[in-house]
Design a protein around this motif. Structure first.
Motif, PDB file in Angstrom:
ATOM      1  N   ALA A 169     -42.501   7.423  17.907  1.00 29.34           N
ATOM      2  CA  ALA A 169     -42.943   8.664  17.284  1.00 29.34           C
ATOM      3  C   ALA A 169     -43.003   8.565  15.760  1.00 29.34           C
ATOM      4  N   HIS A 170     -42.140   7.735  15.185  1.00 29.74           N
ATOM      5  CA  HIS A 170     -42.027   7.732  13.728  1.00 29.74           C
ATOM      6  C   HIS A 170     -42.328   6.405  13.054  1.00 29.74           C
ATOM      7  N   MET A 171     -42.577   5.390  13.854  1.00 28.90           N
ATOM      8  CA  MET A 171     -42.776   4.084  13.242  1.00 28.90           C
ATOM      9  C   MET A 171     -43.983   4.058  12.319  1.00 28.90           C
ATOM     10  N   ASP A 172     -44.980   4.835  12.664  1.00 30.26           N
ATOM     11  CA  ASP A 172     -46.159   4.914  11.800  1.00 30.26           C
ATOM     12  C   ASP A 172     -45.778   5.433  10.418  1.00 30.26           C
ATOM     13  N   ASP A 173     -44.964   6.475  10.413  1.00 26.87           N
ATOM     14  CA  ASP A 173     -44.514   7.054   9.155  1.00 26.87           C
ATOM     15  C   ASP A 173     -43.723   6.027   8.342  1.00 26.87           C
ATOM     16  N   VAL A 174     -42.839   5.352   9.045  1.00 29.66           N
ATOM     17  CA  VAL A 174     -42.006   4.351   8.376  1.00 29.66           C
ATOM     18  C   VAL A 174     -42.869   3.256   7.765  1.00 29.66           C
ATOM     19  N   LEU A 175     -43.793   2.765   8.554  1.00 32.70           N
ATOM     20  CA  LEU A 175     -44.673   1.697   8.081  1.00 32.70           C
ATOM     21  C   LEU A 175     -45.517   2.161   6.890  1.00 32.70           C
ATOM     22  N   ALA A 176     -45.985   3.405   6.982  1.00 33.91           N
ATOM     23  CA  ALA A 176     -46.806   3.960   5.906  1.00 33.91           C
ATOM     24  C   ALA A 176     -45.979   4.096   4.632  1.00 33.91           C
ATOM     25  N   SER A 177     -44.784   4.621   4.798  1.00 33.87           N
ATOM     26  CA  SER A 177     -43.897   4.796   3.660  1.00 33.87           C
ATOM     27  C   SER A 177     -43.610   3.460   2.992  1.00 33.87           C
ATOM     28  N   ARG A 178     -43.419   2.477   3.832  1.00 40.91           N
ATOM     29  CA  ARG A 178     -43.096   1.150   3.346  1.00 40.91           C
ATOM     30  C   ARG A 178     -44.266   0.599   2.512  1.00 40.91           C
ATOM     31  N   ALA A 179     -45.459   0.767   3.054  1.00 37.26           N
ATOM     32  CA  ALA A 179     -46.652   0.266   2.372  1.00 37.26           C
ATOM     33  C   ALA A 179     -46.839   0.974   1.032  1.00 37.26           C
ATOM     34  N   ARG A 180     -46.644   2.288   1.070  1.00 32.25           N
ATOM     35  CA  ARG A 180     -46.782   3.095  -0.130  1.00 32.25           C
ATOM     36  C   ARG A 180     -45.790   2.643  -1.193  1.00 32.25           C
ATOM     37  N   HIS A 181     -44.582   2.459  -0.738  1.00 32.84           N
ATOM     38  CA  HIS A 181     -43.519   2.046  -1.639  1.00 32.84           C
ATOM     39  C   HIS A 181     -43.819   0.690  -2.278  1.00 32.84           C
ATOM     40  N   ASP A 182     -44.295  -0.234  -1.468  1.00 31.96           N
ATOM     41  CA  ASP A 182     -44.584  -1.574  -1.961  1.00 31.96           C
ATOM     42  C   ASP A 182     -45.742  -1.558  -2.945  1.00 31.96           C
ATOM     43  N   GLU A 183     -46.730  -0.720  -2.660  1.00 27.81           N
ATOM     44  CA  GLU A 183     -47.852  -0.567  -3.574  1.00 27.81           C
ATOM     45  C   GLU A 183     -47.368  -0.102  -4.932  1.00 27.81           C
ATOM     46  N   GLY A 184     -46.596   0.959  -4.884  1.00 28.51           N
ATOM     47  CA  GLY A 184     -46.082   1.540  -6.119  1.00 28.51           C
ATOM     48  C   GLY A 184     -45.322   0.519  -6.945  1.00 28.51           C
ATOM     49  N   GLU A 185     -44.578  -0.309  -6.287  1.00 26.51           N
ATOM     50  CA  GLU A 185     -43.814  -1.323  -6.991  1.00 26.51           C
ATOM     51  C   GLU A 185     -44.717  -2.300  -7.713  1.00 26.51           C
ATOM     52  N   ALA A 186     -45.834  -2.625  -7.058  1.00 28.15           N
ATOM     53  CA  ALA A 186     -46.782  -3.554  -7.657  1.00 28.15           C
ATOM     54  C   ALA A 186     -47.377  -2.963  -8.923  1.00 28.15           C
ATOM     55  N   ASP A 187     -47.598  -1.664  -8.921  1.00 24.90           N
ATOM     56  CA  ASP A 187     -48.158  -0.992 -10.070  1.00 24.90           C
ATOM     57  C   ASP A 187     -47.132  -0.809 -11.182  1.00 24.90           C
ATOM     58  N   GLY A 188     -45.905  -0.961 -10.807  1.00 21.51           N
ATOM     59  CA  GLY A 188     -44.871  -0.722 -11.783  1.00 21.51           C
ATOM     60  C   GLY A 188     -44.671   0.756 -12.012  1.00 21.51           C
ATOM     61  N   ALA A 189     -45.317   1.545 -11.183  1.00 21.35           N
ATOM     62  CA  ALA A 189     -45.214   2.991 -11.327  1.00 21.35           C
ATOM     63  C   ALA A 189     -43.860   3.487 -10.834  1.00 21.35           C
ATOM     64  N   ALA A 190     -43.311   4.399 -11.562  1.00 20.56           N
ATOM     65  CA  ALA A 190     -42.042   4.974 -11.142  1.00 20.56           C
ATOM     66  C   ALA A 190     -42.314   6.309 -10.466  1.00 20.56           C
TER      67      ALA A 190
END
Lengths: 151, 151
Positions: free
Chosen positions: B121-142
């Motif tokens: 039920a929630h793995m999609d959310d988790v995976l999405a959150s993870r991807a979002r988080h990793d993207e943000g890190e690449a941008d250096g965005a806080a």
DNA sequence: CAGTATCCTTGCTGATACTG
DNA sequence: CAGTATCAGCAAGGATACTG
């Protein structure tokens, strides 16, 4: 995370829940990753520690006895990345950081409690079986089931 | 297993869920021991693999992809010791050994499925959150939440 | 087939020291 | 207070070889 060989690309999630089912036996299936996540003993403990509301870093450190600063940080970071925990920084000095369960994180509490309930109902049996088994080993007794070939 | 010191006696479960709450932080609390058990990623997988009935060693090995012979044996032994799995040896050659879930083992399936359901039920959310988080890190965005001191 | 025994690498984990 | 960085120790886990 688990260190195992990974295909390296983005995975197509439709592969695993065809018909609404996941395949945890598939190394690449996300549900397998859930198992890895709760495999860390700190993860579950931290989520549980946040069940009653927001907690500060130092509170968690005290609450989850035995966790090192490094492990707590690491666990919190992973949880945050997965969207289970939200980190809130208060712009003040001395610094204050709160950790809160997100909706997703909160929803995990339920199945976790299911596990805890099972534990309360059956852990005595498990402990007893364990003791029995260890006794038998000391005696050198072979109490394994041997069935006839049947043919 | 966890190697920690144990008191060695039968434990009174009421001690831990006073007020309906558990204390997994207590080494002696059953909930802590459950955590240790499902902490092994193979344990859960093997129990799940036995859900549909008895399986032979080689069947399990195939079924639980990625498990080594050593780990499968080790997991099975632990499960047997805990009374969750029964081992049946057939007196024949070539050897045949069946593994079956005991009643206790079967009862564990339910909470385990709760976890799997959560995952589906929630793995999609988790995976999405993870991807979002990793993207943000690449941008250096806080994109961390910063709250006002609030007075 | 169903293990057991052994070696060896990996990486988790905790302790320690330092920063904003 | 809330982290980050680095290092050393140990044990889990896998590969391989051998047995009944």
């Amino acid at each position: 995370m688990s260190g195992g060989p990974r295909r390296g690309g983005v995975v197509n999630q439709d592969r695993w829940h065809a018909g609404g089912r996941w395949d945890p036996y598939d190394q690449d299936c996300p549900s397998r990753q859930l198992l890895d996540r709760i495999g860390d003993r700190w993860t579950v403990l931290v989520v549980l520690a946040l069940a009653d509301g927001p907690r500060r870093f130092s509170e968690l450190r005290r609450s989850v006895g035995g966790v090192s600063q490094k492990m707590l940080t690491q666990t919190l970071r992973a949880l945050e990345r997965d969207g289970l925990v939200r980190r809130t920084v208060f712009a003040q000095v001395p610094p204050r950081v709160d950790y809160t369960l997100t909706d997703t994180g909160t929803s995990l509490l339920e199945p976790l409690r299911g596990l805890l309930d099972w534990s309360s109902a059956h852990m005595d049996d498990v402990l007893a079986s364990r003791a029995r088994h260890d006794e038998g080993e000391a005696d050198g007794a072979a109490h394994e089931r041997v069935a006839a070939s049947g043919g």
